[in-house]
Design a protein around this motif. Structure first.
Motif, PDB file in Angstrom:
ATOM      1  N   LYS A 198      31.875  27.347  17.167  1.00  0.00           N
ATOM      2  CA  LYS A 198      31.289  25.943  17.198  1.00  0.00           C
ATOM      3  C   LYS A 198      29.845  26.020  17.557  1.00  0.00           C
ATOM      4  N   VAL A 199      28.806  25.073  16.880  1.00  0.00           N
ATOM      5  CA  VAL A 199      27.623  25.300  16.841  1.00  0.00           C
ATOM      6  C   VAL A 199      27.080  23.735  17.660  1.00  0.00           C
ATOM      7  N   THR A 200      26.517  23.719  18.681  1.00  0.00           N
ATOM      8  CA  THR A 200      25.884  22.666  19.262  1.00  0.00           C
ATOM      9  C   THR A 200      24.127  22.660  19.443  1.00  0.00           C
ATOM     10  N   GLU A 201      23.769  21.789  18.767  1.00  0.00           N
ATOM     11  CA  GLU A 201      22.356  21.987  18.869  1.00  0.00           C
ATOM     12  C   GLU A 201      21.642  21.278  20.075  1.00  0.00           C
ATOM     13  N   LEU A 202      20.963  21.897  20.957  1.00  0.00           N
ATOM     14  CA  LEU A 202      20.714  21.409  22.332  1.00  0.00           C
ATOM     15  C   LEU A 202      19.303  20.633  22.104  1.00  0.00           C
ATOM     16  N   ALA A 203      18.361  21.182  21.225  1.00  0.00           N
ATOM     17  CA  ALA A 203      17.056  20.734  21.006  1.00  0.00           C
ATOM     18  C   ALA A 203      16.735  20.873  19.714  1.00  0.00           C
ATOM     19  N   GLN A 204      16.300  20.000  18.980  1.00  0.00           N
ATOM     20  CA  GLN A 204      16.213  20.082  17.426  1.00  0.00           C
ATOM     21  C   GLN A 204      15.411  21.334  16.932  1.00  0.00           C
ATOM     22  N   ASN A 205      15.908  22.159  16.287  1.00  0.00           N
ATOM     23  CA  ASN A 205      15.286  23.371  15.819  1.00  0.00           C
ATOM     24  C   ASN A 205      14.723  24.456  16.725  1.00  0.00           C
ATOM     25  N   ASP A 206      14.992  24.100  18.040  1.00  0.00           N
ATOM     26  CA  ASP A 206      14.609  24.893  19.041  1.00  0.00           C
ATOM     27  C   ASP A 206      15.666  25.543  19.831  1.00  0.00           C
ATOM     28  N   ALA A 207      16.647  25.108  20.187  1.00  0.00           N
ATOM     29  CA  ALA A 207      17.742  25.402  21.054  1.00  0.00           C
ATOM     30  C   ALA A 207      19.133  25.199  20.549  1.00  0.00           C
ATOM     31  N   PHE A 208      19.896  26.157  20.298  1.00  0.00           N
ATOM     32  CA  PHE A 208      21.456  25.951  20.025  1.00  0.00           C
ATOM     33  C   PHE A 208      22.253  26.661  20.750  1.00  0.00           C
ATOM     34  N   ARG A 209      23.620  26.098  20.825  1.00  0.00           N
ATOM     35  CA  ARG A 209      24.615  26.921  21.637  1.00  0.00           C
ATOM     36  C   ARG A 209      25.642  27.140  20.514  1.00  0.00           C
ATOM     37  N   VAL A 210      26.065  28.655  20.730  1.00  0.00           N
ATOM     38  CA  VAL A 210      27.244  29.125  19.729  1.00  0.00           C
ATOM     39  C   VAL A 210      28.298  29.447  20.816  1.00  0.00           C
ATOM     40  N   THR A 211      29.614  28.820  20.409  1.00  0.00           N
ATOM     41  CA  THR A 211      30.827  29.217  21.049  1.00  0.00           C
ATOM     42  C   THR A 211      31.664  29.922  20.198  1.00  0.00           C
ATOM     43  N   PHE A 212      31.973  31.119  20.541  1.00  0.00           N
ATOM     44  CA  PHE A 212      32.997  31.977  19.796  1.00  0.00           C
ATOM     45  C   PHE A 212      34.402  31.638  20.348  1.00  0.00           C
ATOM     46  N   ARG A 213      35.370  31.523  19.661  1.00  0.00           N
ATOM     47  CA  ARG A 213      36.812  31.381  20.149  1.00  0.00           C
ATOM     48  C   ARG A 213      37.664  32.520  19.519  1.00  0.00           C
ATOM     49  N   LEU A 214      37.643  33.371  19.988  1.00  0.00           N
ATOM     50  CA  LEU A 214      38.284  34.766  19.310  1.00  0.00           C
ATOM     51  C   LEU A 214      39.702  35.115  20.455  1.00  0.00           C
ATOM     52  N   GLY A 215      40.721  35.624  19.415  1.00  0.00           N
ATOM     53  CA  GLY A 215      41.919  35.730  19.868  1.00  0.00           C
ATOM     54  C   GLY A 215      41.762  37.119  21.008  1.00  0.00           C
ATOM     55  N   PHE A 216      42.763  37.407  21.638  1.00  0.00           N
ATOM     56  CA  PHE A 216      42.904  38.402  22.642  1.00  0.00           C
ATOM     57  C   PHE A 216      42.994  39.664  21.989  1.00  0.00           C
ATOM     58  N   ARG A 217      43.234  39.790  20.601  1.00  0.00           N
ATOM     59  CA  ARG A 217      43.347  41.085  19.818  1.00  0.00           C
ATOM     60  C   ARG A 217      42.357  41.237  18.837  1.00  0.00           C
ATOM     61  N   VAL A 218      41.173  40.290  18.994  1.00  0.00           N
ATOM     62  CA  VAL A 218      40.188  40.300  17.846  1.00  0.00           C
ATOM     63  C   VAL A 218      39.017  41.373  18.493  1.00  0.00           C
ATOM     64  N   GLU A 219      38.608  42.213  17.537  1.00  0.00           N
ATOM     65  CA  GLU A 219      37.316  43.025  17.860  1.00  0.00           C
ATOM     66  C   GLU A 219      36.167  42.306  18.224  1.00  0.00           C
ATOM     67  N   GLN A 220      35.696  42.531  19.448  1.00  0.00           N
ATOM     68  CA  GLN A 220      34.581  41.688  19.795  1.00  0.00           C
ATOM     69  C   GLN A 220      33.067  41.909  19.240  1.00  0.00           C
ATOM     70  N   ARG A 221      32.916  41.831  18.015  1.00  0.00           N
ATOM     71  CA  ARG A 221      31.701  42.402  17.479  1.00  0.00           C
ATOM     72  C   ARG A 221      30.690  41.246  17.176  1.00  0.00           C
ATOM     73  N   ILE A 222      30.011  40.766  18.308  1.00  0.00           N
ATOM     74  CA  ILE A 222      29.231  39.719  18.391  1.00  0.00           C
ATOM     75  C   ILE A 222      28.257  39.659  17.377  1.00  0.00           C
ATOM     76  N   ASN A 223      27.504  40.897  17.420  1.00  0.00           N
ATOM     77  CA  ASN A 223      26.302  40.943  16.556  1.00  0.00           C
ATOM     78  C   ASN A 223      26.560  40.481  15.225  1.00  0.00           C
ATOM     79  N   LEU A 224      27.752  41.098  14.738  1.00  0.00           N
ATOM     80  CA  LEU A 224      28.046  40.769  13.316  1.00  0.00           C
ATOM     81  C   LEU A 224      28.498  39.358  13.264  1.00  0.00           C
TER      82      LEU A 224
END
Length: 657
Positions: free
Chosen positions: A530-556
């Motif tokens: 889920k992506v939330t724009e905090l400040a237009q084109n300056d700040a964003f929040r990205v929330t990942f909802r990953l299952g407990f068996r999903v590989e945590q490859r946040i970079n990818l």
């Protein structure tokens, strides 16, 4: 912009969780190769453990009957028919079951920790006893052969191969185990022919007679229990095979096991009154010309059983990490095959544990004393969690009470009977379990202490200052895109330490600020963001909802999110340097991970002080969080920040002149 989307792009996609749920020949072979290794190799040592030196007919009939009804009540009814229904989106195992019911009471975390730790302890005992029982068969052909060193060599080779994955070897597991079970059945029929009356042991009276009328008969339940120790693996590997394949293949496996047990019983009764003198009734069933071939097949089956336990331990640790019950150690995925996971630190611990067990006990008959006690505890914990699941499913209370009463009584009896093993080696598995329980307790308790007392602030008041800093050309630019890993669950909040890092600890000017939060779900294979724009084109929040068996490859995953945003023209990632912007050069990304350390400015309660001291002591031996999250180390900045859990009281200082 606050749409929740699913990550579906090449490697970022989780493997379908129901890949083997459809009943098929391939699925049945996979089930044979993956989940029956432990329970399938139990004929190597069960009857040898039940029958002492002198063979008596009552003991043999009673032991065979007890094995039959244990496999029926414990494995078939509890696990195959009942527990497999408690799947978490197709996945099984004690942590998957805990994830389904954990909201029904905080105390359930203790149940899961005890059960999970005992299951991991079982993973230290199973490979040595399985391989030793098989290799010791060579003594019938080569008396005096140093089997202990052969066992250690096989285990070392097995653990060294883990880092390469088992994709190629895994394809052969099913056919080999089919050959193994077929051999069990043929040998069993050969033994039954020697004494067909052994089939009368189907009558449960013989088990009752052994337990009640045979001196010390009740305590033999500890040996009988060894026939069902692999039942937990049926549930843990549910996601690999699907309940349909497990249930159908179990009919074949159980038939082969019982034929072999009855065959061993037939051989034993035909030698009633004699002493075993170290002979193993399993190998005694084999014709002399077949002995070396049979030992070879048994050894391969034992290695497969060990492989299944090792892989299961890796999966268990990965689940525990994502449920905040284990240190965030490095996880490797050597192949693209579902379930192919390698945990280097756990691999080393298991190898050292297995070698220590072999060196300490030396013989498989001595290991039997350590085996079974830990897994009984796991089964009891599964029963407790399963009763909570039945409540969640609104099952009739009478049915739940009957389930708890019957299986609490059965597993309680097995536990009491296994306690006699404690001074003879059972203490080893208990000691291993207690060490693992301590680590899990410390990690979970420390997680809640940190989460409860970490200071969060509203992010909105800082947005104007953030935009001004972004446009302030007097401050050297730290990065084009600056990404912070945040633990704030509310999208309107941020850790005060992140604000401190941006504005005070060397002001960090960037064109765009990203705040990334990872939320682990109770479902195993969720992959959403889920992506939330905090400040237009300056700040964003990205929330990942990953299952407990999903590989945590946040970079990818983060790169995939940015690509989606660019494609939808929701963000411009072109460098804002004038010279680079003309060339349409993409700006650089830099991650910042805040690594906490325990401040000296604390006055902690005694227990919390011990927990946190232990937590940070363990933490210094594991990899940093950036490796766990799968971040590119060349673009990561680790910042040490003090964790002040409880501020010190006011100190009276007197000024002198």
């Amino acid at each position: 912009m606050s749409d929740t989307q699913t990550l579906v792009d090449g490697k970022a996609t989780a493997t379908a969780p129901h890949a083997h749920t459809a009943i098929s020949t391939a699925g049945l072979l996979i089930a044979l190769g993956i989940i029956y290794g432990d329970i399938g190799t139990s004929p190597l040592y069960v009857m040898k453990a039940i029958v002492p030196e002198v063979i008596t007919q009552d003991l043999v009939y009673g032991g065979i009957s007890a094995v039959l009804w244990t496999l029926t009540l414990q494995t078939t009814i509890k696990y195959v028919l009942l527990t497999l229904n408690a799947d978490n989106n197709g996945e099984g195992g004690i942590f998957s079951l805990y994830a389904l019911v954990r909201r029904r009471g905080a105390w359930l975390s203790a149940v899961a920790i005890i059960g999970g730790a005992a299951l991991l302890a079982d993973g230290v005992i199973t490979p040595p006893i399985s391989v030793s029982s098989a290799i010791e068969g060579l003594e019938a052909v080569y008396p005096g052969i140093p089997t202990m060193y052969i066992v250690i060599a096989i285990l070392c080779g097995l653990f060294l191969l883990q880092s390469f994955g088992t994709q190629i070897v895994g394809k052969a597991f099913g056919p080999i185990m089919f050959l193994w079970f077929t051999m069990l059945a043929v040998l069993g029929v050969h033994g039954i022919v020697q004494h067909p009356e052994i089939l009368k042991a189907i009558n449960p009276y013989y088990a009752y007679n052994m337990l009640v009328n045979t001196p010390g008969g009740f305590w033999l339940l500890g040996a009988v229990f060894l026939c069902t120790t692999g039942a937990e693996a049926l549930y843990s590997d549910l996601g690999h095979c699907g309940k349909g394949n497990i249930r159908i293949s179990w009919v074949f496996v159980k038939a082969c096991l019982l034929l072999n047990y009855f065959g061993q019983g037939g051989w034993l009764v035909s030698h009633a009154g004699e002493q075993l003198n170290g002979r193993n009734p399993f190998f005694a069933l084999m014709p002399e010309w077949f002995l070396l071939i049979g030992i070879g097949i048994a050894t391969i089956a034992a290695i497969i059983a060990s492989q299944a336990l090792i892989t299961g331990s890796f999966t268990l640790v990965a689940e525990a990490i994502r449920l905040n019950m284990w240190p965030k150690v490095r996880l490797n995925y050597p192949t693209d095959v579902k379930g192919q996971l390698y945990v280097p630190s756990m691999n080393r611990l298991l190898l050292l544990g297995c070698i220590a067990v072999v060196l300490y006990f030396q013989r498989s008959e001595h290991m039997e004393a350590a085996y079974g006690l830990a897994i009984t505890i796991t089964m009891l914990m599964t029963t407790l969690l399963l009763s909570m699941w039945l409540r969640a499913k609104r099952a009739p209370m009478a049915l739940i009470a009957l389930f708890v009463l019957v299986y609490g009584g059965i597993e309680g009896s097995f536990l009491v009977a296994n306690l006699i093993k404690f001074p003879h080696g059972g203490w080893v598995s208990v000691a291993i379990s207690l060490c693992l329980i301590s680590v899990m307790y410390i990690w979970m308790r420390a997680y809640f202490i940190k989460r409860r007392l970490t200071e969060f602030v509203k992010i909105e008041p800082y947005m104007d200052a953030l935009k001004e800093l972004s446009n302030d050309e007097t401050v050297p630019k730290y990065a084009t895109h600056l990404v912070f890993m945040s633990s704030a669950e509310r999208q309107s909040e941020i850790e005060s330490k992140i604000i401190y890092s941006i504005f005070q600890k060397r002001p960090k000017r960037a064109d765009i600020y990203w705040f990334v939060h990872v939320d682990t779900t109770d479902e195993p294979y969720t992959m959403e963001y889920k992506v939330t724009e905090l400040a237009q084109n300056d700040a964003f929040r990205v929330t990942f909802r990953l299952g407990f068996r999903v590989e945590q490859r946040i970079n990818l995953y983060f790169r995939k999110v940015v690509e989606d945003l660019v494609r939808n023209k929701e963000v411009d990632i072109t460098s804002r340097y004038e010279s680079l912007s003309k060339q349409h050069v993409t700006g650089d990304f830099r991650f910042v991970v805040l690594e906490k350390f325990l401040s000296v400015e604390n006055e902690l309660p005694f227990v919390e002080n011990l927990v946190m001291q232990a937590y940070f002591y363990i933490k210094q031996f594991i990899a940093s969080e950036d490796k766990y999250f799968g971040l590119d180390t060349s673009s990561v900045k680790i910042e040490k920040v003090p964790l002040i859990i409880t501020p010190t009281r006011n100190v009276s200082l007197k000024r002198v002149y």
